[in-house]
Design an enzyme around this catalytic site. Sequence first.
Site, short mmCIF file in Angstrom:
data_model
loop_
_atom_site.label_atom_id
_atom_site.label_comp_id
_atom_site.label_asym_id
_atom_site.label_seq_id
_atom_site.Cartn_x
_atom_site.Cartn_y
_atom_site.Cartn_z
N ASP A 93 -10.14 -0.15 8.18
CA ASP A 93 -9.37 0.96 8.00
C ASP A 93 -10.42 2.22 8.26
O ASP A 93 -11.97 2.14 8.05
CB ASP A 93 -8.33 1.26 6.89
CG ASP A 93 -9.19 1.61 5.74
OD1 ASP A 93 -9.86 1.14 5.57
OD2 ASP A 93 -7.87 1.94 4.79
N GLY A 96 -10.17 7.25 7.01
CA GLY A 96 -9.38 8.90 7.11
C GLY A 96 -8.41 8.84 5.73
O GLY A 96 -8.47 9.96 5.42
N ASP A 267 0.17 -3.71 7.70
CA ASP A 267 -0.68 -4.56 6.31
C ASP A 267 0.38 -2.59 5.14
O ASP A 267 0.57 -2.54 5.59
CB ASP A 267 -1.86 -3.80 5.93
CG ASP A 267 -2.27 -2.10 6.59
OD1 ASP A 267 -2.64 -2.01 4.95
OD2 ASP A 267 -1.55 -1.14 6.83
N CYS A 305 11.80 -21.90 -2.26
CA CYS A 305 9.40 -21.39 -1.80
C CYS A 305 9.08 -22.48 -2.89
O CYS A 305 9.21 -22.87 -3.64
CB CYS A 305 9.60 -20.16 -2.95
SG CYS A 305 8.21 -19.27 -3.06
N CYS A 307 5.60 -21.63 -3.23
CA CYS A 307 4.76 -21.83 -3.22
C CYS A 307 4.16 -22.31 -4.86
O CYS A 307 5.44 -22.86 -5.89
CB CYS A 307 4.90 -19.80 -3.69
SG CYS A 307 5.55 -19.62 -5.12
N CYS A 310 6.53 -21.10 -7.88
CA CYS A 310 7.78 -21.81 -7.75
C CYS A 310 7.95 -23.38 -7.79
O CYS A 310 9.08 -23.11 -8.49
CB CYS A 310 8.74 -20.97 -6.48
SG CYS A 310 9.33 -19.76 -6.01
N HIS A 336 3.15 -15.98 -4.92
CA HIS A 336 4.38 -15.03 -4.86
C HIS A 336 4.50 -14.52 -3.26
O HIS A 336 5.35 -15.27 -2.70
CB HIS A 336 5.58 -15.51 -5.97
CG HIS A 336 7.05 -15.41 -5.29
ND1 HIS A 336 7.48 -16.57 -4.70
CD2 HIS A 336 6.80 -14.24 -4.92
CE1 HIS A 336 8.72 -16.21 -4.29
NE2 HIS A 336 8.97 -15.20 -4.21
#
Length: 376
Positions: A93, A96, A267, A305, A307, A310, A336
């Site tokens: 970015d 600003g 984002d 899930c 991940c 999990c 996760h």
Amino acid sequence: MAERFEFEVMAQDGAARRGVIRTPRGEIRTPAFMPVGTAATVKAMMPESVRETGADILLGNTYHLMLRPGAERIDRLGGLHKFMNWERPILTDSGGFQVMSLSGLRKLTEEGVTFKSHVDGSKHHLTPERSMEIQRLLGSDIVMCFDECPSLPADRKRIAESMALSMRWAARSREAFGDRPGHALFGIMQGGLERDLREESAEALTKIGFDGYAIGGLAVGEGQAAMFDCLDYAPGFLPQDKPRYLMGVGKPDDIVGAVKRGVDMMDCVLPSRSGRTGQVFTRRGVVNIKNARHADDPRPLDEGCSCPACRNYSRAYLHHVFRSQEIISSMLLTWHNLHYFQEIMDGMRGAIAEGRFDDWEAEFHGLRALGDIEPL
């Protein structure tokens, strides 16, 4: 790998688009969610773990990196990719937004912004030209124009003046960016919730000409309904053949609503920040792991899930390490959340390609409406 920055829309379902951004550092599948690596790190995550969640691109923060460790230092050390061990695309970015949020510590003029560092109180001057220079030193693949973002609510006169200033800064950013093959510069549309100002801003940016276009100045306190009202028209003002990036969004239902309205990139710090505070996003809505109801629960956070949190740990364990303030809590819950956000993006990409986005969206909202699984 592409030698230059390219964008292709591969499928469309209503306003929702599936595409790919090609860069010399790899492809970015869109719609894309970009985890935020503010200070050259996604907090509590290794870069390779972030990649495992499905992220194609990270966001770095110009304001924070210019203050510490410094853009010139990062450049001497081989650039941001090497510095943080992330070889895929990075978007930075412009600085600003952070500078604008320092309202008590800054002075705004036509030239730029003078502000005091929140780190050590030192004085800095940020202009469109300096922002472009810092982002060049960092070596980011996608560079953002320097703009001013007023917080909402604000009166129309203030929003119009701010938008006009941002458009003048956009032209200066474009000029200062120059010709950098393989790197892209995105313009940022402003205009608050005023339709005509948004259109005027889009026209000004399109005339200058950018590699992509961001929708700025939303998710700054206006509420979801107002944001969606704006997104019903704002993406349509921007060129069809360029990526559209909605900055700083957001919650899972914000992301789905934005993609439905034609946004390609987003984002937000939410999945990582929430992971550190014990807030977990699942298919069935938000789970607060600190609640006592999880203390004896041997079940995973989300049975569907894959991940590590999990797959390998119970709610009881995750509750325990969070309450004990163990570092592994931030690691597992952040992993996760990032995994779940990337799963949403993957689901939308598939649904758009197959022309069933509405069905996918109905299922997404239906599951969330069920709420968390019943306590034991």
